[in-house]
Design an enzyme around this catalytic site. Structure first.
Site, mmCIF file in Angstrom:
data_model
loop_
_atom_site.group_PDB
_atom_site.id
_atom_site.type_symbol
_atom_site.label_atom_id
_atom_site.label_comp_id
_atom_site.label_asym_id
_atom_site.label_seq_id
_atom_site.Cartn_x
_atom_site.Cartn_y
_atom_site.Cartn_z
ATOM 1 N N ASP A 97 0.854 -1.237 0.009
ATOM 2 C CA ASP A 97 -0.080 -0.013 -0.184
ATOM 3 C C ASP A 97 0.826 1.176 -0.142
ATOM 4 O O ASP A 97 2.040 1.159 0.235
ATOM 5 C CB ASP A 97 -0.869 -0.038 0.943
ATOM 6 C CG ASP A 97 -2.272 0.681 0.997
ATOM 7 O OD1 ASP A 97 -2.390 1.516 0.018
ATOM 8 O OD2 ASP A 97 -3.234 0.562 1.644
ATOM 9 N N ASP B 200 -10.615 1.791 -3.120
ATOM 10 C CA ASP B 200 -10.983 1.434 -1.853
ATOM 11 C C ASP B 200 -12.706 1.366 -1.616
ATOM 12 O O ASP B 200 -13.221 1.159 -0.644
ATOM 13 C CB ASP B 200 -10.573 2.394 -0.522
ATOM 14 C CG ASP B 200 -9.000 2.517 -0.285
ATOM 15 O OD1 ASP B 200 -8.390 1.041 -0.620
ATOM 16 O OD2 ASP B 200 -8.374 3.198 0.182
#
Length: 729
Positions: free
Chosen positions: A478, A548
């Site tokens: 990430d 997301d």
């Protein structure tokens, strides 16, 4: 596939079965662009450049007022000697001047394609797959050599371009701008296609007519970004998914970029792409060189669909690498939306055990397993297991997951550091920063300075230590904030504007080392979702978390837009709980499953809290997906109905041998007095008889494509349908 050079006329003709690209060295050594488009057998100068006196367009030769660099289609345009349009590069000399003058010196044609040192790029596995042309341009006055590299492929209607600058002079040169590709089109009758977005709203399609002036998209964030994608295309008027010409450009790079289309005074269009010159410069000392990243240019005479399938197949087979390039991807469950930071080892095992019953193959432990990470205010950089949550460590947890019969994956954010961390307290100068300026925080974290070798070495060893400590099969990598205070303690004042690009070179060095050390680990890229979904990252990690935002309705647009360039095998897509955590929408499990099954299927919710009815639906989704995932991930993808155009969406997948098809239809809101609809599939063999696996009805491919199937009248919101057809004759 071949590259021809007419010695007499000084014409280069790059050609494969569907495409031609043509350039010419004109008198004086100027390199001009003549044609890019549908293949022609031979070029006999049917479209010569028309030379006329353009009044105030300046001329290199005072005796010839018809020749001006401001009016000819330059192949790699310079600044300062007559072309007032957007230059492809700009340099500054020690005397402060910024004028250069590149002329043709020589060229080389060879089979295959060379690697770009330290940069991701499309590759070949056999030299017969491609041919490369390298044209050497020189500015003899300053000792500058610029090598323009072109590679054309046998099986793909694609051309790659990159540029190398070499300083063979006696003085330092400062590069102010170094784009990788520039193409001059002798028309402005096009639409321009780009993508825009935001966190949780990535890759929205934006199509508009070209107008005079510059139309551009860019990133100044230190990442390719969710705000704009490193992609631009010119579309012939009325071009759609299936017809008319498309000229597309995609940048194989994960940092700051610019992509622009400039319509000049004479209605010509210049498309250019490369590293964003904003806040960029690079010092070239004597005998030093600078390599630009690669642009992949795709031509299609059959609309956006054909363009997409070229990018998809090229990237899936000749950009992605390693064991997982050609391997079906595991169905996973991620604990993030199930628990956030509030978990322990037993809870993770409990979710995994339920997942095993449903057929899930991989349990992924997300953020919160390290340091004192109970929220997002601390511990990034301290890649040491939190014994409060995992008292017996990662190895014990991973073994417990493996004992259940599932693989185990782990989340990292190695490029970042928390101010509240042991790493920051020990090395406060390791983050990007500018002296005497306060930090700007994003998600309460700072960006590590990957332009430094010591920082890169720390990340490599810290991540390697964790991956070697336990049986870990998957990594979610990430990156949750963009760059501010872009400066490095290790660089001299004159090199501070090299920081952002040196960061990317450092990141690529890290990823090359880690993926080489751990070839059995499946790496997935993530950047607050799809904030760094680009071809550069796919070179190291064959899949990316698309967003997301896990809401099925939002994902229709996100995944549709992503598919325009990037292969389905690269798109991470998860089923989450309702009400959805990002937008609060409540959607049926059926549509959530169908949307997620249109990518790399996963689940992001607490499986132990599902109703028995939903568990049965999930079990059916998983068993079905296992039967079709090779078609989904590695078949041909066809967009049928765009969610950007209205209340519905549709697409279908066809196996490589055209023996199977999977189709989906999505209706967003039920309509009063709803009209009957017909869905026409694409990509089938018109002479093959296909059977509907569910109903046993049979239709030839031509009927499914030209007549289509009737869609039942739908009387509820957020509905979806799925079809599976298989060849019977």
């Amino acid at each position: 596939m071949n590259i021809y050079f007419d010695e007499k006329e000084k014409i280069f003709h790059l050609q494969n079965k569907n495409m031609s690209y043509i350039m010419q060295v004109m008198e004086g050594g100027y390199l001009v662009h003549l044609y890019w488009g549908r293949k022609i057998k031979e070029y006999h100068k049917s479209n010569p450049i028309i030379f006329v006196d353009r009044g105030f367009s300046p001329n290199p030769d005072s005796n010839n007022r018809t020749f001006s660099l401001d009016t000819i289609p330059n192949e790699y345009p310079a600044y300062g000697n007559g072309d007032f349009r957007n230059p492809a590069y700009q340099l500054q000399l020690e005397n402060g001047s910024t004028v250069t003058d590149l002329r043709y010196a020589k060229h080389e044609i060879y089979d295959g394609k060379r690697k770009l040192k330290g940069l991701p790029a499309v590759y070949v596995e056999d030299k017969n797959e491609a041919k490369t042309l390298e044209i050497t341009m020189e500015d003899k006055a300053i000792g500058l050599t610029v090598i323009l590299s072109y590679t054309i492929f046998e099986k793909f209607d694609a051309l790659t371009r990159s540029v190398q600058f070499k300083n063979n002079g006696s003085e330092k040169i400062k590069i102010l701008k170094a784009l990788s590709a520039s193409v001059d089109f002798r028309s402005s009758e096009y639409d321009v296609l780009t993508f825009h977005g935001a966190h949780t709203n990535e890759r929205n399609m934006d199509r508009r007519p070209l107008v005079s002036g510059i139309q551009s998209v860019e990133s100044r964030r230190g990442a390719s970004s969710p705000q704009n994608d490193p992609f631009i295309a010119l579309l012939e008027k009325n071009a759609d998914e299936d017809c008319k010409e498309v000229y597309a450009f995609n940048f194989v790079y994960s940092g700051n970029f610019i992509a622009s289309a400039e319509v000049d005074q004479f209605k010509n269009t210049r498309v250019s792409m490369g590293i964003n010159p904003f806040d960029f410069s690079w010092i070239l000392g004597q005998k030093e060189s600078f390599q630009t990243p690669e642009v992949v240019m795709v031509y299609s005479s059959k609309g956006l669909g054909s363009m997409s399938r070229t990018y998809n197949k090229l990237y899936q087979s000749r950009l992605c690498r390693g064991k997982f390039r050609d391997t079906v991807r595991p169905i996973l469950v991620n604990n993030w939306e199930a628990t956030y930071f509030n978990f322990n080892a037993d809870k993770i095992v409990e979710i995994a055990a339920e997942g095993k019953k449903l057929g899930i193959e991989l349990m992924v432990l997300d953020d919160g397993w390290f340091g004192k990470r109970d929220d997002d205010f601390s511990s990034l950089g301290d890649w040491i297991v939190d014994k409060n949550k995992l008292p017996d460590g990662l190895k014990d947890l991973a073994n417990r997951i493996h004992d259940i019969g599932m693989n185990f994956g782990l989340w990292f954010e190695p490029e970042m550091v928390s101010e509240n961390s042991d790493l920051y307290r020990s090395h406060p100068d390791w983050c990007l920063h500018v002296p005497n300026r306060p930090h700007t925080f994003g998600r309460s974290q700072l960006v590590l300075d990957l332009s430094r070798n010591d920082v890169c070495d720390y990340i490599i060893e810290a991540v390697s230590k964790v991956l070697s400590s336990a049986p870990i099969n998957y990594v979610k990598w990430d990156m949750n904030r963009h760059m501010t205070e872009v400066g490095s303690a290790k660089l001299s004042p004159e090199r501070q504007r090299e920081t952002a690009h040196r960061y990317m070179l450092g990141l690529y060095k890290i990823l090359e080392e880690l993926t080489s050390r751990f070839p059995e680990v499946l790496f997935e890229s993530c950047s607050s979702g799809g904030g760094r979904f680009d071809a550069g990252m796919l070179y190291y990690m064959p899949q990316t978390w698309a967003s997301d935002n896990t809401d099925a309705i939002c994902r229709l647009k996100i995944q549709y837009g992503t598919s325009v360039v990037y292969p389905i095998s690269s798109i991470g897509a998860h089923v989450s709980t309702v009400p959805n955590h990002q937008v609060g929408r409540i959607t049926p499990m059926n549509i959530r499953g169908h949307v997620a099954m249109s990518g790399n299927l996963g689940y992001e919710l607490d499986l132990t809290k599902l109703s028995e009815e939903d568990k049965e639906l999930v079990k059916l989704q998983i068993s079905t997906y296992k039967e079709i995932r090779e078609i989904i991930q590695f078949g041909d993808f066809y967009r049928v109905l765009s969610p950007f155009d209205g209340n519905e969406a549709g697409w279908n997948f066809v196996s490589k041998d055209k023996s199977e098809m999977v189709g989906y239809y999505f209706n967003i809101l039920a309509q009063p007095a709803a009209a009957s609809r017909i869905l026409k599939f694409k990509g089938l063999d018109e002479n093959t008889l296909y059977e509907n696996i569910a109903t046993k009805e049979a239709f030839y491919g031509d009927e499914l494509m030209n007549v289509g199937l009737s869609i039942p009248i739908i009387r509820e919101d957020f509905s979806s349908l799925m079809w599976r057809f298989k060849k019977i004759k």
